[in-house]
Design a protein around this motif. Structure first.
Motif, PDB file in Angstrom:
ATOM      1  N   ALA A  48       7.869   5.858  10.226  1.00 20.97           N
ATOM      2  CA  ALA A  48       8.769   6.940   9.799  1.00 20.97           C
ATOM      3  C   ALA A  48      10.198   6.503  10.058  1.00 20.97           C
ATOM      4  CB  ALA A  48       8.490   8.229  10.578  1.00 20.97           C
ATOM      5  N   ALA A  49      11.130   7.051   9.283  1.00 20.02           N
ATOM      6  CA  ALA A  49      12.541   6.697   9.458  1.00 20.02           C
ATOM      7  C   ALA A  49      13.006   6.983  10.887  1.00 20.02           C
ATOM      8  CB  ALA A  49      13.399   7.453   8.447  1.00 20.02           C
ATOM      9  N   ILE A  50      12.609   8.136  11.433  1.00 19.42           N
ATOM     10  CA  ILE A  50      13.094   8.538  12.755  1.00 19.42           C
ATOM     11  C   ILE A  50      12.515   7.661  13.868  1.00 19.42           C
ATOM     12  CG2 ILE A  50      11.300  10.255  13.192  1.00 19.42           C
ATOM     13  CD1 ILE A  50      15.078  10.528  14.096  1.00 19.42           C
ATOM     14  N   TYR A  51      11.448   6.920  13.603  1.00 18.99           N
ATOM     15  CA  TYR A  51      10.890   6.040  14.637  1.00 18.99           C
ATOM     16  C   TYR A  51      11.782   4.819  14.871  1.00 18.99           C
ATOM     17  CZ  TYR A  51       6.467   8.516  13.582  1.00 18.99           C
ATOM     18  OH  TYR A  51       5.476   9.450  13.354  1.00 18.99           O
ATOM     19  N   GLU A  52      12.663   4.542  13.898  1.00 20.94           N
ATOM     20  CA  GLU A  52      13.568   3.399  13.986  1.00 20.94           C
ATOM     21  C   GLU A  52      12.819   2.080  14.178  1.00 20.94           C
ATOM     22  OE1 GLU A  52      16.521   4.365  16.948  1.00 20.94           O
ATOM     23  OE2 GLU A  52      17.580   5.703  15.567  1.00 20.94           O
ATOM     24  N   ASN A  53      11.650   1.985  13.538  1.00 21.73           N
ATOM     25  CA  ASN A  53      10.916   0.714  13.614  1.00 21.73           C
ATOM     26  C   ASN A  53      10.369   0.292  12.248  1.00 21.73           C
ATOM     27  OD1 ASN A  53       8.686   2.428  13.282  1.00 21.73           O
ATOM     28  ND2 ASN A  53       8.121   2.357  15.456  1.00 21.73           N
ATOM     29  N   GLU A  54      10.983   0.819  11.176  1.00 24.36           N
ATOM     30  CA  GLU A  54      10.552   0.397   9.841  1.00 24.36           C
ATOM     31  C   GLU A  54      10.814  -1.101   9.622  1.00 24.36           C
ATOM     32  OE1 GLU A  54      11.076   4.233   6.903  1.00 24.36           O
ATOM     33  OE2 GLU A  54      12.899   3.387   7.788  1.00 24.36           O
ATOM     34  N   ALA A  55      11.917  -1.608  10.148  1.00 27.03           N
ATOM     35  CA  ALA A  55      12.247  -3.020   9.942  1.00 27.03           C
ATOM     36  C   ALA A  55      11.213  -3.923  10.620  1.00 27.03           C
ATOM     37  CB  ALA A  55      13.647  -3.322  10.460  1.00 27.03           C
ATOM     38  N   GLY A  56      10.882  -3.628  11.871  1.00 30.46           N
ATOM     39  CA  GLY A  56       9.878  -4.418  12.577  1.00 30.46           C
ATOM     40  C   GLY A  56       8.516  -4.320  11.916  1.00 30.46           C
ATOM     41  N   THR A  57       8.183  -3.119  11.472  1.00 29.75           N
ATOM     42  CA  THR A  57       6.920  -2.917  10.757  1.00 29.75           C
ATOM     43  C   THR A  57       6.892  -3.767   9.495  1.00 29.75           C
ATOM     44  OG1 THR A  57       6.674  -0.659  11.622  1.00 29.75           O
ATOM     45  CG2 THR A  57       5.509  -1.184   9.581  1.00 29.75           C
ATOM     46  N   GLY A  58       8.003  -3.768   8.761  1.00 29.66           N
ATOM     47  CA  GLY A  58       8.090  -4.546   7.532  1.00 29.66           C
ATOM     48  C   GLY A  58       7.989  -6.044   7.772  1.00 29.66           C
ATOM     49  N   ARG A  59       8.594  -6.500   8.862  1.00 31.57           N
ATOM     50  CA  ARG A  59       8.517  -7.935   9.178  1.00 31.57           C
ATOM     51  C   ARG A  59       7.071  -8.354   9.455  1.00 31.57           C
ATOM     52  NH1 ARG A  59      13.332  -6.690  12.028  1.00 31.57           N
ATOM     53  NH2 ARG A  59      12.213  -6.615  14.035  1.00 31.57           N
ATOM     54  N   ALA A  60       6.357  -7.499  10.163  1.00 33.91           N
ATOM     55  CA  ALA A  60       4.958  -7.806  10.471  1.00 33.91           C
ATOM     56  C   ALA A  60       4.116  -7.842   9.201  1.00 33.91           C
ATOM     57  CB  ALA A  60       4.394  -6.781  11.448  1.00 33.91           C
ATOM     58  N   ILE A  61       4.378  -6.904   8.293  1.00 32.05           N
ATOM     59  CA  ILE A  61       3.651  -6.869   7.021  1.00 32.05           C
ATOM     60  C   ILE A  61       3.932  -8.145   6.223  1.00 32.05           C
ATOM     61  CG2 ILE A  61       3.575  -5.704   4.765  1.00 32.05           C
ATOM     62  CD1 ILE A  61       4.021  -3.055   6.352  1.00 32.05           C
ATOM     63  N   ALA A  62       5.201  -8.533   6.165  1.00 33.46           N
ATOM     64  CA  ALA A  62       5.587  -9.724   5.399  1.00 33.46           C
ATOM     65  C   ALA A  62       4.951 -10.982   5.955  1.00 33.46           C
ATOM     66  CB  ALA A  62       7.108  -9.863   5.391  1.00 33.46           C
ATOM     67  N   ALA A  63       4.813 -11.046   7.270  1.00 32.04           N
ATOM     68  CA  ALA A  63       4.296 -12.256   7.917  1.00 32.04           C
ATOM     69  C   ALA A  63       2.773 -12.274   8.028  1.00 32.04           C
ATOM     70  CB  ALA A  63       4.903 -12.386   9.318  1.00 32.04           C
ATOM     71  N   SER A  64       2.135 -11.176   7.641  1.00 34.10           N
ATOM     72  CA  SER A  64       0.699 -11.024   7.909  1.00 34.10           C
ATOM     73  C   SER A  64      -0.191 -11.929   7.073  1.00 34.10           C
ATOM     74  CB  SER A  64       0.269  -9.579   7.676  1.00 34.10           C
ATOM     75  OG  SER A  64       0.307  -9.260   6.286  1.00 34.10           O
ATOM     76  N   GLY A  65       0.301 -12.321   5.888  1.00 32.64           N
ATOM     77  CA  GLY A  65      -0.538 -13.098   4.991  1.00 32.64           C
ATOM     78  C   GLY A  65      -1.558 -12.269   4.234  1.00 32.64           C
ATOM     79  N   VAL A  66      -1.549 -10.943   4.479  1.00 33.57           N
ATOM     80  CA  VAL A  66      -2.458 -10.042   3.766  1.00 33.57           C
ATOM     81  C   VAL A  66      -1.775  -9.581   2.484  1.00 33.57           C
ATOM     82  CG1 VAL A  66      -3.673  -7.826   3.859  1.00 33.57           C
ATOM     83  CG2 VAL A  66      -3.571  -9.296   5.896  1.00 33.57           C
ATOM     84  N   ALA A  67      -2.502  -9.607   1.384  1.00 30.55           N
ATOM     85  CA  ALA A  67      -1.929  -9.197   0.099  1.00 30.55           C
ATOM     86  C   ALA A  67      -1.425  -7.763   0.177  1.00 30.55           C
ATOM     87  CB  ALA A  67      -2.978  -9.323  -1.009  1.00 30.55           C
ATOM     88  N   ARG A  68      -0.285  -7.511  -0.455  1.00 34.40           N
ATOM     89  CA  ARG A  68       0.329  -6.172  -0.383  1.00 34.40           C
ATOM     90  C   ARG A  68      -0.631  -5.084  -0.856  1.00 34.40           C
ATOM     91  NH1 ARG A  68       1.369  -1.960   0.505  1.00 34.40           N
ATOM     92  NH2 ARG A  68       3.216  -0.671   0.116  1.00 34.40           N
ATOM     93  N   ASP A  69      -1.415  -5.371  -1.891  1.00 27.20           N
ATOM     94  CA  ASP A  69      -2.286  -4.321  -2.412  1.00 27.20           C
ATOM     95  C   ASP A  69      -3.505  -4.054  -1.531  1.00 27.20           C
ATOM     96  OD1 ASP A  69      -3.807  -6.554  -2.968  1.00 27.20           O
ATOM     97  OD2 ASP A  69      -3.854  -6.262  -5.140  1.00 27.20           O
ATOM     98  N   GLU A  70      -3.645  -4.835  -0.455  1.00 29.02           N
ATOM     99  CA  GLU A  70      -4.711  -4.565   0.508  1.00 29.02           C
ATOM    100  C   GLU A  70      -4.225  -3.712   1.677  1.00 29.02           C
ATOM    101  OE1 GLU A  70      -6.738  -8.063   1.833  1.00 29.02           O
ATOM    102  OE2 GLU A  70      -7.027  -8.829  -0.206  1.00 29.02           O
ATOM    103  N   LEU A  71      -2.931  -3.451   1.709  1.00 29.53           N
ATOM    104  CA  LEU A  71      -2.350  -2.647   2.784  1.00 29.53           C
ATOM    105  C   LEU A  71      -1.927  -1.273   2.259  1.00 29.53           C
ATOM    106  CD1 LEU A  71      -0.119  -5.357   4.471  1.00 29.53           C
ATOM    107  CD2 LEU A  71      -2.278  -4.441   5.351  1.00 29.53           C
ATOM    108  N   PHE A  72      -2.022  -0.276   3.130  1.00 28.67           N
ATOM    109  CA  PHE A  72      -1.611   1.086   2.789  1.00 28.67           C
ATOM    110  C   PHE A  72      -0.502   1.464   3.760  1.00 28.67           C
ATOM    111  CE2 PHE A  72      -1.601   5.627   2.488  1.00 28.67           C
ATOM    112  CZ  PHE A  72      -2.119   5.949   1.238  1.00 28.67           C
ATOM    113  N   VAL A  73       0.720   1.562   3.245  1.00 27.08           N
ATOM    114  CA  VAL A  73       1.894   1.775   4.105  1.00 27.08           C
ATOM    115  C   VAL A  73       2.454   3.180   3.884  1.00 27.08           C
ATOM    116  CG1 VAL A  73       4.189   0.949   4.723  1.00 27.08           C
ATOM    117  CG2 VAL A  73       2.427  -0.682   3.992  1.00 27.08           C
ATOM    118  N   THR A  74       2.596   3.905   4.988  1.00 30.71           N
ATOM    119  CA  THR A  74       3.153   5.266   4.961  1.00 30.71           C
ATOM    120  C   THR A  74       4.470   5.286   5.729  1.00 30.71           C
ATOM    121  OG1 THR A  74       0.932   6.248   4.989  1.00 30.71           O
ATOM    122  CG2 THR A  74       2.761   7.675   5.643  1.00 30.71           C
ATOM    123  N   THR A  75       5.481   5.958   5.173  1.00 31.53           N
ATOM    124  CA  THR A  75       6.663   6.286   5.967  1.00 31.53           C
ATOM    125  C   THR A  75       7.078   7.722   5.643  1.00 31.53           C
ATOM    126  OG1 THR A  75       8.774   5.489   6.841  1.00 31.53           O
ATOM    127  CG2 THR A  75       8.486   5.394   4.433  1.00 31.53           C
TER     128      THR A  75
END
Length: 278
Positions: A48-75
């Motif tokens: 969530a925006a108020i958690y102030e951790n969207e950037a870190g969450t995004g970095r982990a997603i980018a580095a995960s090697g898992v295809a984007r369409d296999e992940l379900f991301v909520t904010t």
């Protein structure tokens, strides 16, 4: 791949029934925690925006090697960004921080009734949905009266309402309304923030009966009730443990014992009165 079952939302899209939450996790820790969660098999991440951790969450997603369409991301949209145009700007900012082209689910975080902007805000979410930048839209912490008004004044039924829900706050009225309209129920603080719930004798006894931890017994209860659930942890062993809830099943006696724990006990704010940040 993860053994987590999916539920089908009212728009036909699928969402993992058990996901990973990052509430109260600092941005730098979120990156590590989300990376661990994805590696462990989680495919749904809730921020969530108020958690102030969207950037870190995004970095982990980018580095995960898992295809984007296999992940379900909520904010989620924070209270101060409610209103049609403000919501559009806030969504752009969230996407930028996440480093994503779209999110799978975008939620209004709280109704903020005193501001009376949640209907206009939801209409902005409908625009975002139409543009394909959010695959699904919904709400969080909406009480039945807020949801009924939204249903009457907008055109897209929310796919989901994320609410505080645990054995001591079972939210039967909200769950019934959700079921009536095909809205999924998602539980935040599914383990009661650990504040005593996991030490309740009934919970401990059910867990021992199945050779599981109290947290696993509670998560199993949620899943069998049909709730979507997003436990959070930064401890690798606990992250894995919370995912390991598919090798056993609570029986009718267990479910009856859990049903008797409902006290209407809120740990978080009452959405009818929570107007912080508006």
């Amino acid at each position: 791949m993860s053994q987590v079952p999916s539920i089908t939302l009212n728009n036909g899209l699928e969402m993992p029934q058990l996901g990973f939450g990052v509430w109260q996790v600092p941005d730098d820790e979120a990156e590590k925690a989300v990376a661990t969660a994805i590696e462990s098999g989680y495919r749904s991440i809730d921020t969530a925006a108020i958690y102030e951790n969207e950037a870190g969450t995004g970095r982990a997603i980018a580095a995960s090697g898992v295809a984007r369409d296999e992940l379900f991301v909520t904010t989620k949209l924070w209270n101060g960004d409610q209103g049609h145009d403000a919501a559009l700007r806030a969504f752009d900012a969230s996407l930028d921080r996440l480093g994503l082209d779209y999110v799978d689910l975008y939620l209004i975080h709280w109704p903020v009734p005193a501001a009376d902007r949640y209907v206009d805000t939801y209409k902005a979410l409908e625009k975002i949905l139409a543009e394909g930048r959010a695959k699904s839209i919904g709400v969080s912490n909406f009480l039945p009266e807020h949801l009924e008004r939204l249903l009457g004044e907008t055109s897209v039924v929310p796919v989901l309402n994320q609410i505080e829900l645990h054995p001591q706050l079972q939210q039967s009225e909200s769950r019934a309304l959700h079921a009536k309209h095909g809205i999924a129920t998602e539980a935040w603080s599914p383990l009661g923030q650990g504040k005593g719930l996991l030490d309740v004798p009934t919970v401990v006894a059910v867990a021992q009966k199945h050779g599981r931890t109290p947290a696993q017994a509670v998560l199993r209860w949620h899943l069998q009730l049909g709730n979507v659930v997003i436990p959070k942890s930064v401890t690798p062993s606990r992250i894995a443990e919370n995912l390991d809830v598919f090798g056993f099943e609570l029986d009718a006696d267990d479910l009856a014992a859990f049903a008797a724990l409902d006290e209407g006990k809120r740990l978080g704010p009452n959405p009818a009165e929570f107007n912080v940040g508006a």
